[in-house]
Design a protein around this motif. Structure first.
Motif, mmCIF file in Angstrom:
data_model
loop_
_atom_site.group_PDB
_atom_site.id
_atom_site.type_symbol
_atom_site.label_atom_id
_atom_site.label_comp_id
_atom_site.label_asym_id
_atom_site.label_seq_id
_atom_site.Cartn_x
_atom_site.Cartn_y
_atom_site.Cartn_z
ATOM 1 N N LEU A 145 0.807 -1.214 0.000
ATOM 2 C CA LEU A 145 0.000 0.000 0.000
ATOM 3 C C LEU A 145 0.846 1.272 0.000
ATOM 4 N N SER A 146 2.133 1.141 0.316
ATOM 5 C CA SER A 146 3.020 2.307 0.337
ATOM 6 C C SER A 146 3.661 2.576 -1.013
ATOM 7 N N CYS A 147 3.419 1.699 -1.974
ATOM 8 C CA CYS A 147 4.032 1.873 -3.300
ATOM 9 C C CYS A 147 3.576 3.202 -3.898
ATOM 10 N N ALA A 148 4.534 4.023 -4.315
ATOM 11 C CA ALA A 148 4.226 5.389 -4.740
ATOM 12 C C ALA A 148 3.953 5.525 -6.228
ATOM 13 N N ASP A 149 4.590 4.700 -7.067
ATOM 14 C CA ASP A 149 4.369 4.810 -8.506
ATOM 15 C C ASP A 149 4.765 3.514 -9.196
ATOM 16 N N PHE A 150 4.488 3.431 -10.485
ATOM 17 C CA PHE A 150 4.724 2.187 -11.214
ATOM 18 C C PHE A 150 6.192 1.800 -11.281
ATOM 19 N N SER A 201 -15.205 0.541 -12.239
ATOM 20 C CA SER A 201 -14.770 1.752 -12.945
ATOM 21 C C SER A 201 -15.419 1.781 -14.314
ATOM 22 N N ARG A 202 -15.503 2.954 -14.884
ATOM 23 C CA ARG A 202 -16.128 3.087 -16.197
ATOM 24 C C ARG A 202 -15.272 2.468 -17.289
ATOM 25 N N ASP A 203 -13.979 2.299 -17.043
ATOM 26 C CA ASP A 203 -13.100 1.741 -18.059
ATOM 27 C C ASP A 203 -13.294 0.244 -18.243
ATOM 28 N N GLY A 204 -13.815 -0.429 -17.202
ATOM 29 C CA GLY A 204 -14.039 -1.863 -17.299
ATOM 30 C C GLY A 204 -12.756 -2.655 -17.410
ATOM 31 N N ASP A 205 -11.679 -2.168 -16.823
ATOM 32 C CA ASP A 205 -10.404 -2.865 -16.926
ATOM 33 C C ASP A 205 -10.327 -4.012 -15.924
ATOM 34 N N MET A 206 -9.438 -4.955 -16.224
ATOM 35 C CA MET A 206 -9.199 -6.106 -15.363
ATOM 36 C C MET A 206 -7.766 -6.028 -14.846
ATOM 37 N N LEU A 207 -7.591 -6.324 -13.556
ATOM 38 C CA LEU A 207 -6.271 -6.337 -12.939
ATOM 39 C C LEU A 207 -5.908 -7.771 -12.589
ATOM 40 N N ILE A 208 -4.687 -8.185 -12.941
ATOM 41 C CA ILE A 208 -4.237 -9.551 -12.673
ATOM 42 C C ILE A 208 -2.875 -9.527 -11.990
ATOM 43 N N SER A 229 -3.756 -1.147 -4.241
ATOM 44 C CA SER A 229 -2.508 -0.525 -4.668
ATOM 45 C C SER A 229 -2.462 -0.366 -6.182
ATOM 46 N N ALA A 230 -2.818 -1.445 -6.901
ATOM 47 C CA ALA A 230 -2.772 -1.399 -8.362
ATOM 48 C C ALA A 230 -3.745 -0.365 -8.913
ATOM 49 N N ARG A 231 -4.948 -0.331 -8.350
ATOM 50 C CA ARG A 231 -5.936 0.620 -8.851
ATOM 51 C C ARG A 231 -5.511 2.052 -8.564
ATOM 52 N N THR A 232 -4.956 2.291 -7.398
ATOM 53 C CA THR A 232 -4.477 3.635 -7.059
ATOM 54 C C THR A 232 -3.380 4.075 -8.008
ATOM 55 N N LEU A 233 -2.437 3.171 -8.299
ATOM 56 C CA LEU A 233 -1.348 3.499 -9.220
ATOM 57 C C LEU A 233 -1.887 3.777 -10.623
ATOM 58 N N CYS A 234 -2.873 2.999 -11.058
ATOM 59 C CA CYS A 234 -3.471 3.216 -12.373
ATOM 60 C C CYS A 234 -4.151 4.584 -12.446
ATOM 61 N N LEU A 235 -4.895 4.933 -11.396
ATOM 62 C CA LEU A 235 -5.578 6.221 -11.366
ATOM 63 C C LEU A 235 -4.579 7.375 -11.328
ATOM 64 N N GLN A 236 -3.509 7.213 -10.550
ATOM 65 C CA GLN A 236 -2.479 8.247 -10.497
ATOM 66 C C GLN A 236 -1.840 8.429 -11.860
ATOM 67 N N ASP A 237 -1.586 7.310 -12.538
ATOM 68 C CA ASP A 237 -0.968 7.371 -13.853
ATOM 69 C C ASP A 237 -1.919 8.021 -14.856
ATOM 70 N N ASP A 238 -3.208 7.677 -14.780
ATOM 71 C CA ASP A 238 -4.204 8.295 -15.657
ATOM 72 C C ASP A 238 -4.266 9.797 -15.416
ATOM 73 N N PHE A 239 -4.238 10.187 -14.142
ATOM 74 C CA PHE A 239 -4.317 11.609 -13.808
ATOM 75 C C PHE A 239 -3.100 12.357 -14.342
ATOM 76 N N ALA A 240 -1.919 11.765 -14.156
ATOM 77 C CA ALA A 240 -0.691 12.404 -14.639
ATOM 78 C C ALA A 240 -0.728 12.542 -16.156
ATOM 79 N N MET A 241 -1.242 11.513 -16.837
ATOM 80 C CA MET A 241 -1.328 11.562 -18.293
ATOM 81 C C MET A 241 -2.315 12.644 -18.734
ATOM 82 N N SER A 242 -3.442 12.744 -18.020
ATOM 83 C CA SER A 242 -4.424 13.777 -18.341
ATOM 84 C C SER A 242 -3.841 15.165 -18.127
ATOM 85 N N GLU A 243 -3.083 15.317 -17.053
ATOM 86 C CA GLU A 243 -2.460 16.614 -16.779
ATOM 87 C C GLU A 243 -1.476 16.988 -17.883
ATOM 88 N N ARG A 244 -0.713 15.990 -18.372
ATOM 89 C CA ARG A 244 0.228 16.266 -19.465
ATOM 90 C C ARG A 244 -0.519 16.645 -20.738
#
Length: 361
Positions: A19-24, A138-145, A175-190
């Motif tokens: 849960l402490s993992c900060a990024d991918f 989520s609206r994306d309907g993604d699967m995490l494995i 953890s995985a979902r949080t990292l995915c959302l953070q990555d999506d947010f960073a990409m949107s910001e860019r």
């Protein structure tokens, strides 16, 4: 009792690391490695993927622990098609974590003689596989494995280890979902920053049905200037435009409004619903002269009303797929319109088109 306390302490320690993992970039070190060690696995991996209506699989973020990069990429490009774990995960439509061993969802006597096993499992010393899969809400309907592997020389994963993975599943999924959302947010910001740099005169603001700002880029917020003197007048003008947009029979049409005659600010408003059915107003703002030039160029190139809508969407930085979703048409129809627009304007790509449409000279 001491053994149980030690097991609980170990689990809590692993969960804290996960849960402490900060990024991918730290996913392999802080999530996959400690989880594999806790479950007695030689290798492990994380995969995010989607299945489209035709059954095609598209991958998102991925990571691997102790798996050679070349092997991992080979799996993502072609080997995955023979993996029974992917097929089993695709059939899991629930949002709760699903834990299983590959031997439980496939005939291992057939699997060990398959091209997938001989081309991927065998060269990478994989035989026993335990999987945790989850479909987040989520609206994306993604699967995490999350996959954990042992060589043939090792013993199969036991019910004890499946129970351990189930206890760890919530932390892994969170953890995985949080990292995915953070990555999506960073990409949107860019993307927003790139759009702002390319089209500094264009404003974009999202309002809810109470006229509260959900999002606004710098230009859009400056154009609205709701906190300044006259902000109330601008908001009232926008509110009236939003109500007209809500009543319009063709949701693809925008309602135009002068929100500040003294400053020459104009806006176009469309009513939309988000994935949960909530009402959202999309507001594009511009200075009146900029808008006049845009409309003049559209008339000069004899663009149809639909082609103007598509061109505005291009100016907003939307992709062909996003334009199709916004205008409720197919991507192929968008592409056909774009070919017509390019031909009328005498250009070959969208950047040339937008440059000409906003050219003041």
């Amino acid at each position: 009792m001491a053994r149980l306390a030690g097991e609980t302490e170990t689990l809590l320690s692993i969960q804290e690391s996960v849960l402490s993992c900060a990024d991918f970039s730290a996913l392999e070190r802080d999530v996959l490695a400690p989880a594999a060690d806790y479950l007695g696995a030689a290798t492990s991996c994380f995969i995010q993927f989607w299945v489209n209506p035709t059954g095609e699989i598209r991958f998102g973020r991925t990571a691997a622990h102790n798996v050679p990069e070349r092997a991992h990429q080979g799996y993502l490009t072609h080997h995955f098609r023979g993996d029974p774990a992917i097929n089993a995960a695709s059939r899991n439509f629930g949002t709760m974590p699903y834990v299983f061993c590959t031997s439980e969802v496939s005939d291992y006597s057939e699997l060990t003689n398959s091209p997938f096993y001989n081309d991927f499992f065998r060269p990478n010393c994989i035989h026993h596989v335990m999987v945790m899969t989850q479909r987040p809400q989520s609206r994306d309907g993604d699967m995490l494995i999350f996959g954990f592997h042992r060589p043939r020389s090792d013993r199969p994963f036991s019910d004890t280890e499946k129970h351990r993975l189930k206890r760890l599943a919530s932390a892994l999924g969170c953890s995985a979902r949080t990292l995915c959302l953070q990555d999506d947010f960073a990409m949107s910001e860019r993307a927003i920053a790139e759009y702002g740099a390319a089209y500094p005169a264009h404003g974009l603001v999202f309002l809810d049905d109470h006229m509260r700002v959900l999002y606004g880029n710098r230009t859009g917020l400056a154009h609205l200037a709701l906190q300044d003197v006259g902000g109330r007048v601008r908001l009232e003008a926008l509110s009236r435009a939003c109500q007209r947009a809500l009543r319009t029979s063709d949701t693809a049409d925008a309602v135009s409004v002068d929100i500040s005659r003294s400053s020459g600010i104009v806006a176009s408003v469309r009513a939309r619903s988000d994935h949960e059915g909530r009402l959202v107003f999309v507001v594009h703002t511009n200075r009146r002269n900029d808008e006049a030039v845009f409309e003049t160029r559209c008339r000069e190139y004899q663009l149809s009303p639909r082609e103007v809508d598509i061109t505005r969407a291009l100016a907003a930085g939307l992709s062909n797929t996003e334009i199709a979703g916004r205008l409720f048409i197919s991507v192929r129809t968008v592409e056909n319109h774009l070919r017509s627009i390019y031909a009328k304007a005498g250009v070959n790509r969208r950047t040339q088109l937008l440059s000409r449409l906003n050219d003041f000279e």
